[in-house]
Design an enzyme around this catalytic site. Structure first.
Site, mmCIF file in Angstrom:
data_model
loop_
_atom_site.group_PDB
_atom_site.id
_atom_site.type_symbol
_atom_site.label_atom_id
_atom_site.label_comp_id
_atom_site.label_asym_id
_atom_site.label_seq_id
_atom_site.Cartn_x
_atom_site.Cartn_y
_atom_site.Cartn_z
ATOM 1 N N LYS A 253 -77.708 -7.812 45.700
ATOM 2 C CA LYS A 253 -76.870 -9.000 45.850
ATOM 3 C C LYS A 253 -77.050 -9.932 44.653
ATOM 4 O O LYS A 253 -77.990 -9.777 43.858
ATOM 5 C CB LYS A 253 -77.236 -9.736 47.146
ATOM 6 C CG LYS A 253 -78.672 -10.271 47.177
ATOM 7 C CD LYS A 253 -78.977 -10.944 48.498
ATOM 8 C CE LYS A 253 -80.399 -11.488 48.516
ATOM 9 N NZ LYS A 253 -80.710 -12.191 49.773
ATOM 10 N N TYR B 273 -81.123 -37.754 25.806
ATOM 11 C CA TYR B 273 -80.583 -38.769 26.695
ATOM 12 C C TYR B 273 -81.699 -39.576 27.353
ATOM 13 O O TYR B 273 -82.688 -39.032 27.837
ATOM 14 C CB TYR B 273 -79.742 -38.122 27.801
ATOM 15 C CG TYR B 273 -78.422 -37.570 27.327
ATOM 16 C CD1 TYR B 273 -77.461 -38.405 26.764
ATOM 17 C CD2 TYR B 273 -78.130 -36.225 27.459
ATOM 18 C CE1 TYR B 273 -76.246 -37.905 26.339
ATOM 19 C CE2 TYR B 273 -76.913 -35.711 27.034
ATOM 20 C CZ TYR B 273 -75.978 -36.560 26.471
ATOM 21 O OH TYR B 273 -74.773 -36.063 26.049
#
EC number: 5.1.1.1
Length: 375
Positions: free
Chosen positions: A47, A269
């Site tokens: 998966k 930032y």
């Protein structure tokens, strides 16, 4: 007149670009190890694109090294397995009631049945699907609740007698398998065995009972039953921390810019980090949009020129800065974000610890902008 859109297929990818190298030999070795650990059959769970390692490659590699079944969540994933030319039995176990049962049947997928409603939908479809009755064995998540199990088993028996389905499995899941010896694991095993006994008393004859995933397969042989389901263990992750497996991923990115800065320079930032001394900063062209967890900012490291270098400032959407100190490197030098750890580079486990998460999340979140290289 609008600007011409470039032909993306003709764009040249730089020789040095963010790259995720996938080591199929490691997946093969891990699969063989699990196959040798259990007397039952082995289902390779592929998966989430094979836990970020490539669904088709992981499926073929696992089947070539001891796996006999494949597991996926959705019918769409099962169809992708068939599109890759894989003919082994495939079980899909997380589908809504209104899923495309006809497509699943056409591609010869087994379907998990966690409720009477799901069973009714299969019957209405007119497709005689192979099913695995799914019992909630202690997670309050997927699977039929214990008080609903008798009704589901009785309905499944009627449907099989009528030729509407074939019951080939009974399945559950362990909530605490990463904590060997936890009483919830014994309780889950007891619940599954009692549920399976009810199935056989009803006259059904499932071929496989399965409960154990990676952690339980490694630590608790009593949970192996007829089949074990191995997912992250295939790619080198042991949730129980009991066994050293071979990591199958190596993430690298080139240094695209170097900058010498004085003490007192704010980085990125918010200037969450300010340099305390003159230093050299290296810029890498990948960030949280590529799967690096932003929460690892200020703690994470990468290997550059044989030494671990700290991430400086916040990890941005597309960029990550490393502090190289007084040992600059040439532009284009690859930084190793994570790998097996053989050369001192960080591992997936390291990144999980820095980000406050689990390794499963790190390996499944690497984005499509990162080039894949299978070896």
């Amino acid at each position: 007149m609008s600007a011409a859109v470039p032909n993306v297929s003709r764009l040249r990818i730089p020789a040095s670009a963010p790259t995720l190298a996938i080591d199929l030999a490691a997946i093969a070795a891990n699969t063989r190890r699990f196959a040798e650990t259990t007397r039952g059959e082995l289902m390779a769970v592929v998966k989430a694109d094979g836990f970020g390692h490539g669904l088709a490659d992981v499926a073929r590699t696992a089947l070539g090294n001891g796996a006999t079944w494949l597991g996926v969540t959705s019918i769409e994933e099962g169809v992708a397995v068939r599109a890759a030319g894989v003919a082994a039995p495939v079980l899909s176990w997380l589908n809504p009631v209104d899923c495309d049962i006809e497509t699943g049947y056409r591609h010869q997928l087994d379907l998990a049945v966690p409720s009477v409603s799901h069973l009714d939908a299969i019957i209405r479809s007119g497709c005689p699907v192979r099913v695995h009755l799914q019992l909630d064995t202690g997670m309050a998540r997927d699977g039929a609740a214990p008080e609903e199990w008798f009704e589901l088993v009785a309905a499944a028996r009627r449907a099989e007698v009528a030729g509407r389905i074939t019951v080939v499995g009974v399945m559950g899941h362990l909530a605490m398998a990463d904590r060997p010896g936890h009483p919830a694991n014994a309780a889950g095993r007891t619940a599954l065995l009692c549920g399976a006994e009810m199935v056989t008393r009803a006259g059904l004859r499932p071929k496989v009972r399965h409960l154990a995933g990676t952690a339980a397969t490694l630590t608790d042989p009593s949970t192996h039953l007829d089949l074990v389901r191995i997912g992250v263990g295939l790619v080198g992750i042991d949730p129980s921390g009991s066994t050293r497996l071979r990591s199958a991923l190596r993430l690298t990115a080139p240094v695209v810019q170097l900058r010498r800065v004085p003490a007192g320079t704010g980085i990125g930032y918010g200037h969450t980090e300010v340099t305390e001394r003159p230093t050299t900063l290296a810029l890498l062209p990948l960030g949280y949009a590529d799967g690096l967890p932003r929460t690892a900012s200020g703690r994470a490291e990468a290997l550059v020129a044989g030494r671990r270098r700290p991430v400086a400032g916040l990890i941005s959407m597309d960029q990550t800065v490393l502090d190289l100190g007084d040992e600059p490197v040439d532009p284009g030098t690859d930084a190793v974000l994570f790998g097996p750890g053989d050369d001192g580079e960080p591992t997936v486990d390291d990144w999980a610890e820095w980000a406050g998460t689990i390794p499963h999340e790190i390996v499944t979140r690497i984005g499509s902008r990162v080039r894949r290289c299978v070896r």
